[in-house]
Scaffold this motif. Structure first.
Motif, PDB file in Angstrom:
ATOM      1  N   GLN A   1      45.557  71.021  10.865  1.00 13.36           N
ATOM      2  CA  GLN A   1      44.316  71.649  11.318  1.00 13.36           C
ATOM      3  C   GLN A   1      43.606  72.300  10.140  1.00 13.36           C
ATOM      4  N   GLU A   2      44.358  73.045   9.348  1.00 12.22           N
ATOM      5  CA  GLU A   2      43.756  73.754   8.207  1.00 12.22           C
ATOM      6  C   GLU A   2      43.170  72.774   7.196  1.00 12.22           C
ATOM      7  N   THR A   3      43.881  71.686   6.936  1.00 14.72           N
ATOM      8  CA  THR A   3      43.385  70.673   6.000  1.00 14.72           C
ATOM      9  C   THR A   3      42.065  70.099   6.484  1.00 14.72           C
ATOM     10  N   TRP A   4      42.023  69.704   7.766  1.00  9.72           N
ATOM     11  CA  TRP A   4      40.803  69.106   8.312  1.00  9.72           C
ATOM     12  C   TRP A   4      39.671  70.117   8.419  1.00  9.72           C
ATOM     13  N   LEU A   5      39.994  71.361   8.776  1.00 10.13           N
ATOM     14  CA  LEU A   5      38.962  72.395   8.827  1.00 10.13           C
ATOM     15  C   LEU A   5      38.354  72.615   7.442  1.00 10.13           C
ATOM     16  N   ASP A   6      39.218  72.637   6.423  1.00 12.28           N
ATOM     17  CA  ASP A   6      38.726  72.803   5.045  1.00 12.28           C
ATOM     18  C   ASP A   6      37.761  71.678   4.673  1.00 12.28           C
ATOM     19  N   ARG A   7      38.162  70.440   4.965  1.00 13.53           N
ATOM     20  CA  ARG A   7      37.310  69.287   4.638  1.00 13.53           C
ATOM     21  C   ARG A   7      35.986  69.341   5.385  1.00 13.53           C
ATOM     22  N   ALA A   8      36.079  69.574   6.686  1.00 18.00           N
ATOM     23  CA  ALA A   8      34.867  69.587   7.510  1.00 18.00           C
ATOM     24  C   ALA A   8      33.912  70.684   7.054  1.00 18.00           C
ATOM     25  N   GLU A   9      34.458  71.817   6.685  1.00 18.73           N
ATOM     26  CA  GLU A   9      33.617  72.930   6.237  1.00 18.73           C
ATOM     27  C   GLU A   9      33.005  72.632   4.874  1.00 18.73           C
ATOM     28  N   ARG A  10      33.822  72.153   3.952  1.00 19.07           N
ATOM     29  CA  ARG A  10      33.356  71.868   2.587  1.00 19.07           C
ATOM     30  C   ARG A  10      32.298  70.769   2.571  1.00 19.07           C
ATOM     31  N   LEU A  11      32.513  69.730   3.378  1.00 15.40           N
ATOM     32  CA  LEU A  11      31.607  68.580   3.387  1.00 15.40           C
ATOM     33  C   LEU A  11      30.518  68.688   4.458  1.00 15.40           C
TER      34      LEU A  11
ATOM     35  N   ALA B   1      29.255  58.138   1.840  1.00 12.79           N
ATOM     36  CA  ALA B   1      27.815  57.983   2.075  1.00 12.79           C
ATOM     37  C   ALA B   1      27.310  59.010   3.081  1.00 12.79           C
ATOM     38  N   ALA B   2      28.121  59.317   4.066  1.00 15.57           N
ATOM     39  CA  ALA B   2      27.671  60.227   5.114  1.00 15.57           C
ATOM     40  C   ALA B   2      27.536  61.666   4.630  1.00 15.57           C
ATOM     41  N   THR B   3      28.223  62.015   3.549  1.00 18.94           N
ATOM     42  CA  THR B   3      28.182  63.403   3.104  1.00 18.94           C
ATOM     43  C   THR B   3      27.096  63.663   2.078  1.00 18.94           C
ATOM     44  N   ARG B   4      26.369  62.670   1.664  1.00 15.12           N
ATOM     45  CA  ARG B   4      25.280  62.889   0.728  1.00 15.12           C
ATOM     46  C   ARG B   4      24.111  63.530   1.466  1.00 15.12           C
ATOM     47  N   ARG B   5      23.370  64.363   0.766  1.00 14.12           N
ATOM     48  CA  ARG B   5      22.247  65.068   1.373  1.00 14.12           C
ATOM     49  C   ARG B   5      20.940  64.509   0.856  1.00 14.12           C
ATOM     50  N   LEU B   6      19.968  64.490   1.713  1.00 14.56           N
ATOM     51  CA  LEU B   6      18.641  64.017   1.372  1.00 14.56           C
ATOM     52  C   LEU B   6      17.638  65.057   1.849  1.00 14.56           C
ATOM     53  N   ALA B   7      16.828  65.568   0.929  1.00 13.00           N
ATOM     54  CA  ALA B   7      15.803  66.549   1.314  1.00 13.00           C
ATOM     55  C   ALA B   7      14.657  65.809   1.993  1.00 13.00           C
ATOM     56  N   VAL B   8      14.384  66.173   3.224  1.00 15.31           N
ATOM     57  CA  VAL B   8      13.344  65.517   4.007  1.00 15.31           C
ATOM     58  C   VAL B   8      12.367  66.577   4.501  1.00 15.31           C
ATOM     59  N   PRO B   9      11.065  66.404   4.219  1.00 15.60           N
ATOM     60  CA  PRO B   9      10.085  67.365   4.742  1.00 15.60           C
ATOM     61  C   PRO B   9      10.139  67.415   6.268  1.00 15.60           C
ATOM     62  N   GLY B  10       9.948  68.611   6.820  1.00 15.40           N
ATOM     63  CA  GLY B  10      10.055  68.816   8.264  1.00 15.40           C
ATOM     64  C   GLY B  10       9.174  67.908   9.091  1.00 15.40           C
ATOM     65  N   ASN B  11       7.941  67.637   8.603  1.00 21.45           N
ATOM     66  CA  ASN B  11       7.051  66.796   9.404  1.00 21.45           C
ATOM     67  C   ASN B  11       7.575  65.367   9.504  1.00 21.45           C
ATOM     68  N   ARG B  12       8.211  64.884   8.441  1.00 19.90           N
ATOM     69  CA  ARG B  12       8.798  63.530   8.501  1.00 19.90           C
ATOM     70  C   ARG B  12       9.989  63.499   9.444  1.00 19.90           C
TER      71      ARG B  12
END
Length: 184
Positions: free
Chosen positions: A96-106, A132-143
């Motif tokens: 549980q702790e391992t997965w919680l750490d990952r989920a929180e960090r990513l 790929a799922a953990t990468r972030r993309l800045a998207v303007p709110g209107n888009r």
């Protein structure tokens, strides 16, 4: 019995209210679970009467209590939802702790956490599935609002719509590129 939303509310205010409501919903699952655990320990003879008085489905309340028992207050991660914890409740504490750490960090959604656990069980590397799922993309709110509307009209979730749209665009670009190379 409802939420009165003023006419002309700005999108940012509406969005902020949604985050606050989501936080309340997440907290209420923990509160009900803790309430049930306490009730069972202190009012065993009247516990079922209390459950009926709450007016919620027995199985739902039972699940809340089970998750609450599996995660003491000091082990609960405020950055993660009750549902994140529920996904992990059946695992041993160290897992549980391992997965919680990952989920929180990513900053995984519940779905990303569930998929990563499934991938690991199936012998695939969670890093392969989640890179790929953990990468972030800045998207303007209107888009983002516009894309939500398009996804809703297509009858799908935003994430699925974005993936399908990007896959189609990539396929078209790559096919055009291959055609040009074969003509040269």
């Amino acid at each position: 019995m409802g939420l009165h939303i003023p006419v002309g509310l700005a999108f940012e205010e509406w969005e902020h209210a949604g985050r606050q409501l989501s936080g309340l919903l997440n907290s209420s699952s923990w509160w009900l679970g803790d309430w049930l655990v306490y009730g069972k320990a202190h009012y065993a003879d009247r516990y079922e009467r209390g459950i009926r008085a709450a007016g919620l489905q027995y199985q739902t309340l039972r699940n809340y209590a089970w998750v609450s028992r599996r995660f003491e207050l000091d082990r609960r991660r405020p950055a993660l939802s009750f549902q994140h914890h529920a996904e992990l409740a059946s695992l041993p504490v160290d897992a549980q702790e391992t997965w919680l750490d990952r989920a929180e960090r990513l900053q995984w959604s519940t779905k990303q956490l569930r998929n990563s656990i499934r991938s690991e069980r199936e012998g695939r590397s969670p890093q392969q599935d989640t890179a790929a799922a953990t990468r972030r993309l800045a998207v303007p709110g209107n888009r983002l609002q516009w894309w939500h509307q398009a996804a809703a009209q297509a009858g799908t979730e935003l994430e699925e719509w974005v993936m399908a749209t990007l896959d189609a665009a990539a396929s078209q670009v790559l096919e055009n590129s291959e055609r040009r190379l074969s003509l040269d």
